[in-house]
Design an enzyme around this catalytic site. Sequence first.
Site, mmCIF file in Angstrom:
data_model
loop_
_atom_site.group_PDB
_atom_site.id
_atom_site.type_symbol
_atom_site.label_atom_id
_atom_site.label_comp_id
_atom_site.label_asym_id
_atom_site.label_seq_id
_atom_site.Cartn_x
_atom_site.Cartn_y
_atom_site.Cartn_z
ATOM 1 N N TYR A 192 46.682 33.889 36.253
ATOM 2 C CA TYR A 192 46.271 34.100 37.733
ATOM 3 C C TYR A 192 44.658 33.643 37.887
ATOM 4 C CZ TYR A 192 45.401 36.727 41.835
ATOM 5 O OH TYR A 192 45.108 36.997 43.125
ATOM 6 N N SER B 246 40.735 34.740 45.317
ATOM 7 C CA SER B 246 40.657 36.114 44.736
ATOM 8 C C SER B 246 39.074 36.347 43.943
ATOM 9 C CB SER B 246 41.596 36.287 43.612
ATOM 10 O OG SER B 246 41.286 37.340 42.652
#
Length: 266
Positions: A164, A151
């Site tokens: 995350y 990501s």
Amino acid sequence: MAESLSLFTGSEVVIVTGASSGIGAATVQRLAQKGVRKFCVTGRNEQGLCKTIDTVIREATNKPEFVTVIGDLTHTQTIEKIVEDTIKTFGKIDTLINNAGWSYGIASIFEETIEAFQKTFDLNVKAVVMLTKLCLPYLRESKGNVINISSTGSVQNYNNLSFYCMSKAALDMFTKCLATEEGKNGIRVNSVNPGFVDTGIHERCGMPRSAVDELVERCKNSHAVGRGGAPEEVANIIAFIASKEASFVTGNITMVDGGLNCYNPL
């Protein structure tokens, strides 16, 4: 619709985790269009996996073969079954695509629990390492490759998604370390880092749809191209990196993010 241009021979065996929806499902479809005929697809949603498979078979000229593993990747037996069933059915592994990922909490570090931290790292990092390690002997034989779906959160912080982002930063470093270690064994290892892609994951992680819609609107200013991405756009890059066309690409952290990581609208 299947395409005439093939990046693969048709004999490759590809494992795709988190293949029941979003980027994982789009990746399976794109690889099949490009010539892959043997898949192990995994996920927790059996209905979603069946939908992915049905879509691929309906569109494909040469019908691909599938091994399906339903289960939670934080459970060791699920990871072992993925490798065992793939080898039992196909006899080899050419590409491992570690796509499954999750955020188990959307809150500040002060408010979030250590349990959420543990669960996030268990899936986004520990499960990836465990599955990759089990696949490595077969990847060495095939001179294969590993693609980790990371990501843009690995290089820039997202509000209330600290755990995350931290897990994706760890995943990128795992990619670089493994690429360095396994290059001599003929294995390529790369990360693909999407920007905002509306796949439904945000809602499944607990974000209300209204908040997701706000993110979609904000993409007009946060992404250089003025919008978020589509799963198919990420899948295109994954398919290229998985192919022999990318034989000199390893240790790469590839941003597929419409310029999110570098764009400053000011």
